[in-house]
Design a protein around this motif. Structure first.
Motif, mmCIF file in Angstrom:
data_model
loop_
_atom_site.group_PDB
_atom_site.id
_atom_site.type_symbol
_atom_site.label_atom_id
_atom_site.label_comp_id
_atom_site.label_asym_id
_atom_site.label_seq_id
_atom_site.Cartn_x
_atom_site.Cartn_y
_atom_site.Cartn_z
ATOM 1 N N GLY A 21 11.459 24.962 -3.872
ATOM 2 C CA GLY A 21 10.439 24.327 -4.467
ATOM 3 C C GLY A 21 10.418 22.814 -4.309
ATOM 4 N N VAL A 22 11.625 22.473 -3.610
ATOM 5 C CA VAL A 22 11.635 21.056 -3.510
ATOM 6 C C VAL A 22 12.400 20.519 -2.197
ATOM 7 C CG1 VAL A 22 13.996 20.968 -4.564
ATOM 8 C CG2 VAL A 22 12.531 18.960 -4.639
ATOM 9 N N ASP A 23 11.907 19.596 -1.401
ATOM 10 C CA ASP A 23 12.562 19.217 -0.177
ATOM 11 C C ASP A 23 13.765 18.394 -0.422
ATOM 12 O OD1 ASP A 23 13.342 18.353 2.353
ATOM 13 O OD2 ASP A 23 11.072 17.838 2.850
ATOM 14 N N PRO A 24 14.902 18.652 -0.268
ATOM 15 C CA PRO A 24 16.054 17.836 -0.543
ATOM 16 C C PRO A 24 15.957 16.182 0.096
ATOM 17 C CG PRO A 24 16.803 19.845 0.622
ATOM 18 C CD PRO A 24 15.506 20.060 0.596
ATOM 19 N N SER A 25 15.524 16.362 1.508
ATOM 20 C CA SER A 25 15.264 15.090 1.974
ATOM 21 C C SER A 25 14.399 14.124 1.277
ATOM 22 C CB SER A 25 14.766 15.104 3.444
ATOM 23 O OG SER A 25 14.686 16.515 4.059
ATOM 24 N N GLU A 26 13.131 14.602 0.900
ATOM 25 C CA GLU A 26 12.397 13.742 0.129
ATOM 26 C C GLU A 26 12.888 13.605 -1.207
ATOM 27 O OE1 GLU A 26 8.143 14.565 0.370
ATOM 28 O OE2 GLU A 26 8.327 15.168 2.407
ATOM 29 N N ALA A 27 13.616 14.354 -1.995
ATOM 30 C CA ALA A 27 13.986 14.288 -3.290
ATOM 31 C C ALA A 27 15.073 13.381 -3.388
ATOM 32 C CB ALA A 27 14.356 15.533 -3.909
ATOM 33 N N LEU A 28 15.938 13.320 -2.335
ATOM 34 C CA LEU A 28 17.303 12.499 -2.498
ATOM 35 C C LEU A 28 16.835 11.103 -1.755
ATOM 36 C CD1 LEU A 28 19.878 15.094 -1.581
ATOM 37 C CD2 LEU A 28 19.412 14.039 -3.720
ATOM 38 N N ARG A 29 15.930 11.148 -0.686
ATOM 39 C CA ARG A 29 15.794 9.969 0.274
ATOM 40 C C ARG A 29 14.176 9.354 0.093
ATOM 41 N NH1 ARG A 29 18.498 9.151 4.938
ATOM 42 N NH2 ARG A 29 17.050 7.121 5.077
ATOM 43 N N ARG A 30 14.283 8.442 -0.899
ATOM 44 C CA ARG A 30 12.965 7.866 -0.854
ATOM 45 C C ARG A 30 12.729 6.612 -0.299
ATOM 46 N NH1 ARG A 30 10.433 11.590 -3.807
ATOM 47 N NH2 ARG A 30 11.340 12.237 -5.646
ATOM 48 N N GLY A 31 12.634 6.620 1.218
ATOM 49 C CA GLY A 31 12.566 5.285 1.953
ATOM 50 C C GLY A 31 13.572 5.250 2.955
ATOM 51 N N HIS A 32 13.738 4.084 3.679
ATOM 52 C CA HIS A 32 14.964 3.683 4.345
ATOM 53 C C HIS A 32 15.938 3.225 3.795
ATOM 54 C CE1 HIS A 32 12.304 4.912 7.896
ATOM 55 N NE2 HIS A 32 11.264 4.238 7.203
ATOM 56 N N VAL A 33 17.116 3.247 4.497
ATOM 57 C CA VAL A 33 18.232 2.573 3.932
ATOM 58 C C VAL A 33 18.397 1.093 4.703
ATOM 59 C CG1 VAL A 33 21.031 2.609 4.152
ATOM 60 C CG2 VAL A 33 19.463 4.565 3.829
ATOM 61 N N GLY A 34 18.739 -0.020 3.978
ATOM 62 C CA GLY A 34 18.772 -1.283 4.638
ATOM 63 C C GLY A 34 20.323 -1.606 4.949
ATOM 64 N N LEU A 35 20.436 -2.569 5.536
ATOM 65 C CA LEU A 35 21.703 -3.132 6.179
ATOM 66 C C LEU A 35 22.109 -4.425 5.573
ATOM 67 C CD1 LEU A 35 21.622 -2.066 9.785
ATOM 68 C CD2 LEU A 35 22.869 -1.041 8.060
ATOM 69 N N VAL A 36 23.308 -4.612 4.981
ATOM 70 C CA VAL A 36 23.552 -5.761 4.039
ATOM 71 C C VAL A 36 23.823 -6.947 5.273
ATOM 72 C CG1 VAL A 36 25.531 -6.792 2.636
ATOM 73 C CG2 VAL A 36 24.598 -4.211 2.428
ATOM 74 N N MET A 44 21.333 -8.733 14.340
ATOM 75 C CA MET A 44 21.898 -7.480 14.771
ATOM 76 C C MET A 44 21.444 -6.355 13.721
ATOM 77 S SD MET A 44 25.884 -6.366 14.051
ATOM 78 C CE MET A 44 25.719 -6.005 12.461
ATOM 79 N N ASN A 45 21.165 -6.492 12.627
ATOM 80 C CA ASN A 45 20.857 -5.508 11.542
ATOM 81 C C ASN A 45 19.378 -5.064 12.000
ATOM 82 O OD1 ASN A 45 23.116 -5.760 10.208
ATOM 83 N ND2 ASN A 45 22.300 -6.753 8.373
ATOM 84 N N ALA A 46 18.375 -5.877 12.303
ATOM 85 C CA ALA A 46 17.052 -5.562 12.835
ATOM 86 C C ALA A 46 16.996 -4.948 14.065
ATOM 87 C CB ALA A 46 16.221 -6.874 12.639
ATOM 88 N N THR A 47 17.895 -5.185 14.914
ATOM 89 C CA THR A 47 17.839 -4.314 16.254
ATOM 90 C C THR A 47 18.508 -3.148 15.973
ATOM 91 O OG1 THR A 47 18.147 -6.793 17.439
ATOM 92 C CG2 THR A 47 18.964 -4.518 18.409
ATOM 93 N N LEU A 48 19.687 -2.985 15.229
ATOM 94 C CA LEU A 48 20.234 -1.620 14.711
ATOM 95 C C LEU A 48 19.029 -0.650 14.058
ATOM 96 C CD1 LEU A 48 23.724 -2.627 13.527
ATOM 97 C CD2 LEU A 48 23.010 -1.379 15.504
ATOM 98 N N GLN A 49 18.393 -1.152 13.358
ATOM 99 C CA GLN A 49 17.175 -0.404 12.557
ATOM 100 C C GLN A 49 16.364 -0.042 13.295
ATOM 101 O OE1 GLN A 49 16.745 -3.387 9.195
ATOM 102 N NE2 GLN A 49 17.614 -1.953 7.970
#
Length: 117
Positions: A21-36, A44-49
């Motif tokens: 009744g729940v999708d783990p990918s949507e429940a745990l991940r809400r959006g993209h991960v950023g790079l510090v 470099m970060n923008a190219t990697l993403q």
């Protein structure tokens, strides 16, 4: 990693008729991960993403087998680690300092963290 394991468990349970009744990918991940940003690594970060968002490139990097130890590049291993975190990480950001450090093995004109644009 956690997310692929949960997705696999969900598929197994769904095949057995026991839906979660729940999708783990949507429940745990809400959006993209950023790079510090390490001071001057925004390009470099923008190219990697952007490369991470190209499925064939991402899957190819993640599936790449390591070379024999004598020929192994720490850069590939760190790009794989970065991509794995972007795919599976549950935190909002990832610190790619190990990749930046590994990049210093390249014949760069400037230090990897030195602004030069």
């Amino acid at each position: 990693s956690l997310l692929p394991a949960l997705e696999h468990a969900q598929r197994v349970d769904a095949a057995a008729g026991c839906g979660w009744g729940v999708d783990p990918s949507e429940a745990l991940r809400r959006g993209h991960v950023g790079l510090v940003n390490q001071g001057a690594t925004c390009y470099m970060n923008a190219t990697l993403q952007v490369l991470f968002l190209v499925p064939a490139f991402r899957d190819g990097i993640l599936a790449a087998e390591p070379a024999p130890r004598a020929e192994r590049s720490p850069i590939l291993a760190e790009v794989q680690a970065t991509f794995a975190f972007l795919r599976d990480g549950l935190a909002r950001s990832y610190d790619p300092l190990p990749l930046v450090t590994a990049s210093e093995a390249l014949p760069l004109t400037f230090a990897a963290t030195q602004q030069n644009d």
